[in-house]
Motif scaffolding. Structure first.
Motif, mmCIF file in Angstrom:
data_model
loop_
_atom_site.group_PDB
_atom_site.id
_atom_site.type_symbol
_atom_site.label_atom_id
_atom_site.label_comp_id
_atom_site.label_asym_id
_atom_site.label_seq_id
_atom_site.Cartn_x
_atom_site.Cartn_y
_atom_site.Cartn_z
ATOM 1 N N SER A 79 2.155 0.906 16.444
ATOM 2 C CA SER A 79 3.047 1.975 16.000
ATOM 3 C C SER A 79 4.411 1.781 16.630
ATOM 4 N N SER A 93 12.055 8.410 13.416
ATOM 5 C CA SER A 93 10.864 8.037 12.648
ATOM 6 C C SER A 93 9.766 7.481 13.540
ATOM 7 N N HIS A 95 6.432 4.897 12.694
ATOM 8 C CA HIS A 95 5.723 4.057 11.727
ATOM 9 C C HIS A 95 4.388 3.655 12.334
ATOM 10 N N TYR A 97 0.985 1.275 11.713
ATOM 11 C CA TYR A 97 0.481 0.109 11.003
ATOM 12 C C TYR A 97 -1.002 -0.054 11.341
ATOM 13 N N HIS A 119 -3.459 7.330 3.893
ATOM 14 C CA HIS A 119 -2.289 8.189 3.716
ATOM 15 C C HIS A 119 -2.651 9.666 3.846
ATOM 16 N N GLU A 122 -2.835 10.630 7.530
ATOM 17 C CA GLU A 122 -1.520 10.902 8.143
ATOM 18 C C GLU A 122 -1.107 12.341 7.865
ATOM 19 N N GLU A 123 -1.339 12.810 6.668
ATOM 20 C CA GLU A 123 -0.998 14.188 6.321
ATOM 21 C C GLU A 123 -1.905 15.187 7.037
ATOM 22 N N THR A 128 1.339 15.015 13.312
ATOM 23 C CA THR A 128 2.268 14.792 12.202
ATOM 24 C C THR A 128 2.693 16.121 11.604
ATOM 25 N N LYS A 132 6.532 17.499 11.327
ATOM 26 C CA LYS A 132 6.969 17.365 9.932
ATOM 27 C C LYS A 132 8.289 18.105 9.701
ATOM 28 N N ASP A 136 10.375 11.474 10.435
ATOM 29 C CA ASP A 136 9.802 10.780 9.286
ATOM 30 C C ASP A 136 8.611 9.946 9.770
ATOM 31 N N VAL A 138 5.648 7.329 8.696
ATOM 32 C CA VAL A 138 5.310 6.382 7.640
ATOM 33 C C VAL A 138 4.046 5.630 8.040
ATOM 34 N N GLU A 140 1.604 2.314 6.968
ATOM 35 C CA GLU A 140 1.479 1.094 6.188
ATOM 36 C C GLU A 140 0.145 0.424 6.567
#
Length: 146
Positions: A79, A93, A95, A97, A119, A122-123, A128, A132, A136, A138, A140
């Protein structure tokens, strides 16, 4: 039922100061990173936020995969948190991975299902949800055979 977590801490100094935080399962020195003018003794709030976000995420994806009866061997994650100095200094942000390791090669439908779960996890992560609108986040994901 509420879950309450407590922290005790102390800080001495200013920009080059040092502190300590203690929780039931964590004790660590804290300071401002040297890249921001601090002493870099111990961790810092940015690393703690990144750690919280990543740990919450990989625990949540593990739960979601289990609930969806997707057998996995392991989840590894790297991350990255980015701090921006545009305007006021702020976390811009995070991220994630994640790599989901499976015993067998997944077919196309299974791959799509795992990506969807990655995904949704993550929500579903409470960290998060807490950040929120300010940070940001993300995801992946990738899938590999053990």
């Amino acid at each position: 039922m509420d879950h309450v977590f407590e922290l005790q801490g102390s800080w001495k100094g200013g920009l080059s100061g040092e502190g300590i935080v203690r929780t039931e399962n964590l004790t660590t020195d804290v300071s401002i990173p040297s890249s921001m003018g601090g002493s870099e003794k111990g961790t810092n709030p940015d690393e703690l936020l990144l750690s919280s976000s990543a740990a919450c995420y990989f625990m949540t994806i593990g739960l979601y995969l289990e609930r969806n009866e997707i057998p996995f061997e392991d989840i590894k994650i790297s991350s990255k948190l980015t701090v921006s100095d545009k305007g006021r200094l702020h976390v811009a942000s995070i991220h994630h991975y994640p790599v989901i390791y499976l015993s067998n090669d997944p077919n196309e439908a299974m791959t799509a299902r795992i990506h969807d779960i990655a995904h949704r996890a993550e929500e579903g992560c409470m960290i998060t949800r807490a950040i929120k609108g300010n940070v940001d986040v993300v995801v992946e994901p990738s899938i590999k055979k053990v």
